[in-house]
Design an enzyme around this catalytic site. Structure first.
Site, PDB file in Angstrom:
ATOM      1  N   LYS A  85      29.445 -81.014 -63.064  1.00 36.84           N
ATOM      2  CA  LYS A  85      29.739 -81.703 -61.488  1.00 36.84           C
ATOM      3  C   LYS A  85      31.409 -81.322 -61.295  1.00 36.84           C
ATOM      4  O   LYS A  85      32.191 -80.541 -60.743  1.00 36.84           O
ATOM      5  CB  LYS A  85      29.326 -83.087 -61.069  1.00 36.84           C
ATOM      6  CG  LYS A  85      28.649 -82.948 -60.896  1.00 36.84           C
ATOM      7  CD  LYS A  85      28.013 -84.042 -59.818  1.00 36.84           C
ATOM      8  CE  LYS A  85      27.186 -84.265 -59.514  1.00 36.84           C
ATOM      9  NZ  LYS A  85      26.324 -85.897 -58.366  1.00 36.84           N
ATOM     10  N   LYS A  88      21.828 -82.006 -52.524  1.00 36.81           N
ATOM     11  CA  LYS A  88      22.196 -82.421 -51.676  1.00 36.81           C
ATOM     12  C   LYS A  88      23.804 -81.748 -51.131  1.00 36.81           C
ATOM     13  O   LYS A  88      23.976 -81.559 -50.278  1.00 36.81           O
ATOM     14  CB  LYS A  88      22.593 -83.995 -51.442  1.00 36.81           C
ATOM     15  CG  LYS A  88      22.264 -85.576 -51.530  1.00 36.81           C
ATOM     16  CD  LYS A  88      23.083 -86.543 -52.576  1.00 36.81           C
ATOM     17  CE  LYS A  88      21.938 -87.759 -51.812  1.00 36.81           C
ATOM     18  NZ  LYS A  88      22.630 -88.128 -52.805  1.00 36.81           N
ATOM     19  N   LYS A 147      18.579 -77.126 -59.349  1.00 37.40           N
ATOM     20  CA  LYS A 147      17.290 -78.861 -58.760  1.00 37.40           C
ATOM     21  C   LYS A 147      17.997 -77.646 -57.697  1.00 37.40           C
ATOM     22  O   LYS A 147      19.009 -78.038 -57.111  1.00 37.40           O
ATOM     23  CB  LYS A 147      18.363 -79.259 -59.446  1.00 37.40           C
ATOM     24  CG  LYS A 147      19.426 -80.219 -59.396  1.00 37.40           C
ATOM     25  CD  LYS A 147      19.079 -81.542 -59.474  1.00 37.40           C
ATOM     26  CE  LYS A 147      20.379 -82.306 -59.531  1.00 37.40           C
ATOM     27  NZ  LYS A 147      20.822 -83.584 -59.385  1.00 37.40           N
TER      28      LYS A 147
HETATM   29  N1  AQP Z   1      16.040 -81.828 -57.471  1.00 39.35           N
HETATM   30  C1  AQP Z   1      15.955 -83.482 -57.939  1.00 39.35           C
HETATM   31  N2  AQP Z   1      14.393 -83.070 -58.446  1.00 39.35           N
HETATM   32  C2  AQP Z   1      13.900 -84.955 -58.031  1.00 39.35           C
HETATM   33  N3  AQP Z   1      15.028 -85.522 -58.966  1.00 39.35           N
HETATM   34  C3  AQP Z   1      15.756 -85.239 -58.287  1.00 39.35           C
HETATM   35  N4  AQP Z   1      16.774 -86.506 -58.206  1.00 39.35           N
HETATM   36  C4  AQP Z   1      18.413 -86.140 -56.956  1.00 39.35           C
HETATM   37  N5  AQP Z   1      17.753 -84.550 -57.407  1.00 39.35           N
HETATM   38  C5  AQP Z   1      16.338 -84.055 -57.458  1.00 39.35           C
HETATM   39  C6  AQP Z   1      16.820 -88.189 -58.372  1.00 39.35           C
HETATM   40  O1  AQP Z   1      16.878 -88.782 -57.201  1.00 39.35           O
HETATM   41  C7  AQP Z   1      17.631 -89.602 -57.407  1.00 39.35           C
HETATM   42  C8  AQP Z   1      19.139 -89.564 -56.494  1.00 39.35           C
HETATM   43  O2  AQP Z   1      19.496 -89.369 -56.653  1.00 39.35           O
HETATM   44  P1  AQP Z   1      20.891 -89.035 -56.710  1.00 39.35           P
HETATM   45  O3  AQP Z   1      21.486 -89.179 -55.324  1.00 39.35           O
HETATM   46  O4  AQP Z   1      21.602 -90.424 -57.426  1.00 39.35           O
HETATM   47  O5  AQP Z   1      22.036 -88.362 -56.859  1.00 39.35           O
HETATM   48  P2  AQP Z   1      21.590 -86.739 -57.905  1.00 39.35           P
HETATM   49  O6  AQP Z   1      20.639 -86.790 -58.853  1.00 39.35           O
HETATM   50  O7  AQP Z   1      23.615 -86.277 -57.938  1.00 39.35           O
HETATM   51  O8  AQP Z   1      21.599 -86.274 -56.240  1.00 39.35           O
HETATM   52  P3  AQP Z   1      21.675 -84.780 -55.844  1.00 39.35           P
HETATM   53  O9  AQP Z   1      21.006 -84.295 -54.800  1.00 39.35           O
HETATM   54  O10 AQP Z   1      21.646 -83.887 -56.750  1.00 39.35           O
HETATM   55  O11 AQP Z   1      23.016 -84.760 -55.413  1.00 39.35           O
HETATM   56  P4  AQP Z   1      24.513 -84.134 -55.420  1.00 39.35           P
HETATM   57  O12 AQP Z   1      24.337 -82.384 -55.368  1.00 39.35           O
HETATM   58  O13 AQP Z   1      25.483 -84.496 -54.947  1.00 39.35           O
HETATM   59  O14 AQP Z   1      24.024 -83.300 -57.440  1.00 39.35           O
HETATM   60  C9  AQP Z   1      17.732 -89.890 -58.909  1.00 39.35           C
HETATM   61  O15 AQP Z   1      16.926 -90.610 -60.092  1.00 39.35           O
HETATM   62  C10 AQP Z   1      17.733 -88.046 -58.981  1.00 39.35           C
HETATM   63  O16 AQP Z   1      16.996 -88.544 -60.119  1.00 39.35           O
END
Ligand code: AQP
Length: 333
Positions: free
Chosen positions: A114, A201, A198
């Site tokens: 990040k 968001k 992956k």
């Molecule tokens: N692609 C994914 N597959 C399976 N699980 C996922 N999680 C996130 N992306 C995937 C799980 O969702 C929960 C909440 O995630 P979060 O919103 O707290 O944070 P994150 O992992 O940072 O989500 P993103 O979508 O990847 O956001 P950005 O783009 O900001 O980095 C967690 O349990 C996570 O494992």
């Protein structure tokens, strides 16, 4: 004996199918198992580790709460709240930050990803994010933490921090060492445009993910445009080798149908991708569209959502502040 569950989702907008399959779907299953005590948190303090627009953040806190409710998390059965309403999280995080070691945090791959190349410009919050996550979990004596595969390393850090605190202050078992609950299969849903990244968001392409607020048409269109390859539909699991996009779509199909990858392959073996994509669209619409509809409905009533968070934060605050009080006594305050 039931499990004590804690998990959280960041209110950073664009909640997607990966968040649903990797996290929220499992939250609902765990909530509905007998004797479990579940705490589900909208982790807004985590969200501000990268810059947020205050008005959008407020909307996203409500949207994430609405997504919890729409997916089946029941505030009568589980505690639902947002982190910033319970100050014990920030207090606990400070105390645990003085136990955690720089060397441990330096190994966290999510920070490296990040922060990117210019890590000098990343916020200190982004660096110590996993310490706050440890506080979230440890303040509730959580025994199990359902997360996607991407959070495994942070959870291991929470375990290390708990063990070091207990050892440093000679309070065996005071902080409970939590177990990760990561589904063996389909715990990492990938981008619809690139099977090696992956689903996320923050991906600039909306076509890379199915949002939990997408309409039926958007879901169908995104699946139609999802990347596959020119080889025939796989005949068996070996045929998935080096075909990340196909494996991902089959994973989504299997997970939403609660069936094995093998069964899904057998169902479509000898058929073509368009037939498979049609069935995939059907199941995604069946599972996700009702959630999308309910989120839209709930978002029309901010007072109701705010009330759910207020009641939840009172329940959560009672548990977390008690633990912080004990931590302070242990530290000599
Ligand atoms: N692609 C994914 N597959 C399976 N699980 C996922 N999680 C996130 N992306 C995937 C799980 O969702 C929960 C909440 O995630 P979060 O919103 O707290 O944070 P994150 O992992 O940072 O989500 P993103 O979508 O990847 O956001 P950005 O783009 O900001 O980095 C967690 O349990 C996570 O494992």
């Amino acid at each position: 004996m039931g499990k004590k569950i804690f998990s959280g989702v960041q209110p950073t907008g664009n909640l997607h199918l990966g968040n649903y399959i990797g996290a929220i779907k499992n939250f609902v299953e765990l909530q509905n198992q007998k004797d479990n005590n579940c705490v589900f948190c909208v982790v807004d303090l985590h969200a501000i580790t990268v810059k947020q627009d205050p008005k959008t953040l407020k909307d996203n806190i409500r949207e994430t709460t609405a997504a919890f409710l729409a997916s089946g998390i029941d505030p009568e059965k589980s505690i639902i709240f947002n982190q910033s309403l319970v100050s014990a999280h920030a207090e606990g995080s400070w105390m645990l930050g003085c136990v955690a070691r720089m060397g441990w945090l330096n190994r966290m791959t999510q920070f490296k990803e990040k922060a990117g190349k210019d890590k000098e410009k990343a916020s200190i919050g982004l660096y110590i994010y996993p310490v706050l996550m440890a506080a979230d979990i440890l303040l509730y004596d959580a025994t199990h933490v359902p997360v996607g595969e991407d959070q495994k390393q942070h959870l291991e850090l929470s375990r290390d921090i708990a063990q070091k605190f207990n050892l440093d202050f000679n309070v065996p078992n005071f902080l409970k060492v939590p177990e990760p609950l990561i589904k063996k299969n389909f715990s990492r849903i990938m981008s619809l445009k690139d099977g090696t990244k992956k689903m996320s968001k923050s991906d600039p392409s909306d076509l890379s993910r199915i949002n939990l607020t997408d309409s039926k048409e958007e879901i169908v269109n995104k699946i139609k445009k999802a990347k596959t390859d020119t080889r025939p539909f796989p005949e068996n699991e070996k045929d998935l080798n080096k075909r990340p996009e196909v494996e991902n779509l089959l994973g989504i199909y299997s997970s939403l149908n609660n069936q094995s990858l093998k069964n899904s392959i057998n169902e479509f073996a000898g058929k073509n991708f368009s037939e498979f994509k049609e069935k995939l669209s059907e199941i995604v619409v069946e599972k996700i569209y009702p959630i999308s509809k309910e989120i839209n409905k709930l978002q029309k009533d901010n007072n109701f959502i705010d009330d759910v968070l207020k009641v939840g934060s009172e329940k959560a605050g009672a548990i977390a502040s008690e633990k912080v009080k004990k931590m302070k006594e242990i530290l000599g305050f």
